[in-house]
Design a protein around this motif. Structure first.
Motif, short mmCIF file in Angstrom:
data_model
loop_
_atom_site.label_atom_id
_atom_site.label_comp_id
_atom_site.label_asym_id
_atom_site.label_seq_id
_atom_site.Cartn_x
_atom_site.Cartn_y
_atom_site.Cartn_z
N ALA A 2 11.39 4.09 -64.19
CA ALA A 2 10.15 4.70 -63.72
C ALA A 2 10.47 6.01 -63.02
O ALA A 2 11.63 6.32 -62.75
CB ALA A 2 9.42 3.77 -62.77
N ARG A 3 9.43 6.75 -62.75
CA ARG A 3 9.63 8.05 -62.09
C ARG A 3 10.25 7.87 -60.70
O ARG A 3 9.79 7.04 -59.91
CB ARG A 3 8.27 8.74 -61.95
N PRO A 4 11.30 8.61 -60.40
CA PRO A 4 11.96 8.44 -59.09
C PRO A 4 11.19 9.15 -57.97
O PRO A 4 10.46 10.10 -58.22
CB PRO A 4 13.31 9.11 -59.31
N ARG A 5 11.39 8.65 -56.76
CA ARG A 5 10.76 9.24 -55.59
C ARG A 5 11.33 10.64 -55.34
O ARG A 5 12.53 10.86 -55.46
CB ARG A 5 11.04 8.34 -54.39
N GLU A 6 10.47 11.57 -55.00
CA GLU A 6 10.93 12.96 -54.83
C GLU A 6 11.29 13.30 -53.39
O GLU A 6 11.76 14.40 -53.11
CB GLU A 6 9.85 13.93 -55.32
N PHE A 7 11.02 12.38 -52.46
CA PHE A 7 11.37 12.65 -51.05
C PHE A 7 12.27 11.54 -50.54
O PHE A 7 12.38 10.47 -51.16
CB PHE A 7 10.11 12.74 -50.19
N ASP A 8 12.93 11.81 -49.42
CA ASP A 8 13.82 10.81 -48.84
C ASP A 8 13.03 9.92 -47.87
O ASP A 8 12.46 10.41 -46.90
CB ASP A 8 14.97 11.50 -48.10
N GLU A 9 13.04 8.64 -48.18
CA GLU A 9 12.25 7.70 -47.38
C GLU A 9 12.63 7.75 -45.90
O GLU A 9 11.76 7.75 -45.02
CB GLU A 9 12.46 6.28 -47.88
N SER A 43 1.25 9.03 -51.68
CA SER A 43 2.68 8.71 -51.60
C SER A 43 2.97 7.87 -50.37
O SER A 43 3.79 6.95 -50.39
CB SER A 43 3.51 10.00 -51.57
N LEU A 44 2.29 8.23 -49.28
CA LEU A 44 2.48 7.47 -48.03
C LEU A 44 2.08 6.02 -48.23
O LEU A 44 2.85 5.10 -47.91
CB LEU A 44 1.65 8.12 -46.92
N TYR A 45 0.90 5.81 -48.77
CA TYR A 45 0.43 4.43 -48.96
C TYR A 45 1.28 3.70 -49.99
O TYR A 45 1.55 2.51 -49.86
CB TYR A 45 -1.05 4.44 -49.38
N ASN A 46 1.69 4.43 -51.01
CA ASN A 46 2.50 3.81 -52.06
C ASN A 46 3.87 3.36 -51.53
O ASN A 46 4.40 2.33 -51.95
CB ASN A 46 2.68 4.81 -53.20
N THR A 47 4.42 4.15 -50.62
CA THR A 47 5.78 3.88 -50.15
C THR A 47 5.83 2.92 -48.97
O THR A 47 6.67 2.02 -48.92
CB THR A 47 6.46 5.20 -49.75
N TYR A 48 4.94 3.11 -48.01
CA TYR A 48 5.07 2.37 -46.75
C TYR A 48 3.97 1.32 -46.54
O TYR A 48 4.02 0.58 -45.56
CB TYR A 48 5.07 3.34 -45.57
N ASP A 50 0.16 0.59 -45.44
CA ASP A 50 -0.90 1.31 -44.73
C ASP A 50 -0.38 1.86 -43.40
O ASP A 50 0.82 1.78 -43.12
CB ASP A 50 -2.13 0.41 -44.53
N LYS A 51 -1.27 2.41 -42.62
CA LYS A 51 -0.88 3.05 -41.37
C LYS A 51 -0.16 2.07 -40.44
O LYS A 51 0.86 2.42 -39.83
CB LYS A 51 -2.13 3.61 -40.67
N HIS A 52 -0.67 0.89 -40.36
CA HIS A 52 -0.07 -0.11 -39.47
C HIS A 52 1.34 -0.48 -39.92
O HIS A 52 2.26 -0.57 -39.11
CB HIS A 52 -0.97 -1.35 -39.42
N ALA A 53 1.51 -0.69 -41.21
CA ALA A 53 2.83 -1.05 -41.73
C ALA A 53 3.82 0.10 -41.50
O ALA A 53 4.99 -0.13 -41.19
CB ALA A 53 2.74 -1.38 -43.22
N LEU A 54 3.32 1.33 -41.66
CA LEU A 54 4.19 2.48 -41.41
C LEU A 54 4.62 2.52 -39.94
O LEU A 54 5.78 2.80 -39.63
CB LEU A 54 3.45 3.78 -41.77
N PHE A 55 3.69 2.19 -39.06
CA PHE A 55 4.02 2.18 -37.63
C PHE A 55 5.12 1.16 -37.35
O PHE A 55 6.07 1.45 -36.63
CB PHE A 55 2.77 1.86 -36.81
N VAL A 56 4.99 -0.01 -37.91
CA VAL A 56 6.00 -1.05 -37.69
C VAL A 56 7.37 -0.56 -38.17
O VAL A 56 8.38 -0.70 -37.46
CB VAL A 56 5.62 -2.35 -38.43
N GLN A 57 7.41 0.04 -39.36
CA GLN A 57 8.69 0.52 -39.88
C GLN A 57 9.25 1.65 -39.02
O GLN A 57 10.47 1.73 -38.80
CB GLN A 57 8.51 0.99 -41.33
N ALA A 58 8.37 2.52 -38.53
CA ALA A 58 8.83 3.61 -37.68
C ALA A 58 9.42 3.06 -36.39
O ALA A 58 10.50 3.47 -35.95
CB ALA A 58 7.66 4.56 -37.38
N LEU A 59 8.72 2.10 -35.78
CA LEU A 59 9.20 1.54 -34.52
C LEU A 59 10.52 0.81 -34.73
O LEU A 59 11.44 0.94 -33.91
CB LEU A 59 8.13 0.60 -33.94
N GLU A 60 10.62 0.07 -35.82
CA GLU A 60 11.87 -0.66 -36.06
C GLU A 60 13.04 0.30 -36.27
O GLU A 60 14.14 0.08 -35.75
CB GLU A 60 11.71 -1.60 -37.27
#
Lengths: 193, 193
Positions: A2-9, A43-48, A50-60
């Motif tokens: 599949a198409r690869p991600r163009e940014f670094d997670e 891309s944000l929603y696809n990768t992480y 929703d907003k809440h899940a992104l927050f959890v990953q950021a905090l971790e």
DNA sequence: GACATTTTGTATCAATCGATACATAATGTC
DNA sequence: GACATTATGTATCGATTGATACAAAATGTC
């Protein structure tokens, strides 16, 4: 496949940490995040998620690379009593030099989101317990080496230091004055002598 | 001269305090406020200004009726050392029984809004200084009475107690456990003996 | 009771919120 | 190169945000 991600997670997640750290959860919009992360909203929603899940990953990620890394570094390089002193000293130094008054991402989150989010609340409580555990085993070890008087409760002093740590971080967000923060820490650290 | 107000300003302001206290500034909407205050949005704007002005008035009222009132009451009814002990004890009691984990409105605000709002930041810093001043003059008075050892820095212990107070309040929002909070306070209060 | 003044209730403003639909582009597999 | 799969960019969704326009209602003054 599949198409690869163009940014670094990881890089984008660092940018998300900056956003949430600086403004908190509620005051940070998904558009702010996407802009600073250099990606689009889909891309944000696809990768992480929703907003809440992104927050959890950021905090971790923040916790792994900041608090936990600091504990490991100090514990590996200094005798226990010095590790505790240095931990507090570094926090004061960071607080005094924190021109944007961001404070500590973990402690900000402990106040803003922990009471309203059960899952995040226990994550945060667990990380605070790790800090207390660091203080506790350091004091215990120092007592075993005769470096700290044995008639003092290691458990209570560890808890005092945790409270002092949180207090300094909060205080620094409205009064980031060295004399004040050192004044808070001095009598607590004196209990190690 | 003109149509009189149909609601009580102070009562409605109390409801606004509840909203901001419980959810913080950003997460509280004007509709939440108007509903809980029992008035319409135009009445809210007409009476208090905008959301930010309402927040300032809510915080000021809270401080006058909560923190400042507690200090006055304890200082008028107890000898200085006991006043300090009781102050901390009451905070722990409130924190343990705070089922909604609201914490302290002042301290929540110190973390959420102080760094982003210069005017509110100095208001909050001033109120924190009042608490430190209460600890300081209590310890000084107790030392003069021979109730607290005179070889300890009243300034530093006052600052430690301020830090401990903030620490307890923050900690309680994610870990409201009595043993933990009392453990934080015990070594600090022991410095008064 | 006419007037000036302020409050109230309805209804709504433009802006922003978190979140997606959809078509297009880029990859590995066969 | 056809295909399945995932990422990207544009454009936008309905809901909610803070804040008001406007007219009706309620007061004191004259």
């Amino acid at each position: 496949m599949a198409r690869p991600r163009e940014f670094d997670e990881a890089t984008a997640l660092e940018a998300a940490i900056e956003c949430f750290w600086h403004r908190g959860y509620e005051a940070t919009s998904v558009r702010d995040l996407a802009d600073k992360m250099g990606i689009s909203a889909p891309s944000l929603y696809n990768t992480y998620g929703d907003k809440h899940a992104l927050f959890v990953q950021a905090l971790e990620r923040y916790l792994d690379h900041s608090t936990r890394a600091r504990i490991t570094r100090l514990e590996d390089s200094l005798p226990p009593k010095q590790a505790v002193r240095r931990f507090i000293d570094e926090i004061i130094e960071r607080s005094v030099n924190d021109r944007e008054r961001r404070g500590c991402f973990l402690i900000n989150s402990a106040l803003e989101v922990a009471p309203h989010d059960k899952r995040l609340g226990s994550l945060i409580a667990g990380r605070l317990a790790e800090i207390e555990a660091f203080f506790y085993r350091s004091i215990k070890a120092a007592q075993a080496e005769g470096d700290v008087p044995k008639d003092r409760s290691a458990r209570d002093i560890a808890r005092l230091l945790l409270g002092v740590l949180l207090g300094i971080r909060v205080l620094a967000r409205s009064k980031p004055e060295r004399a004040l923060l050192e004044g808070v820490a001095r009598p607590a650290l004196a209990l190690l002598e």
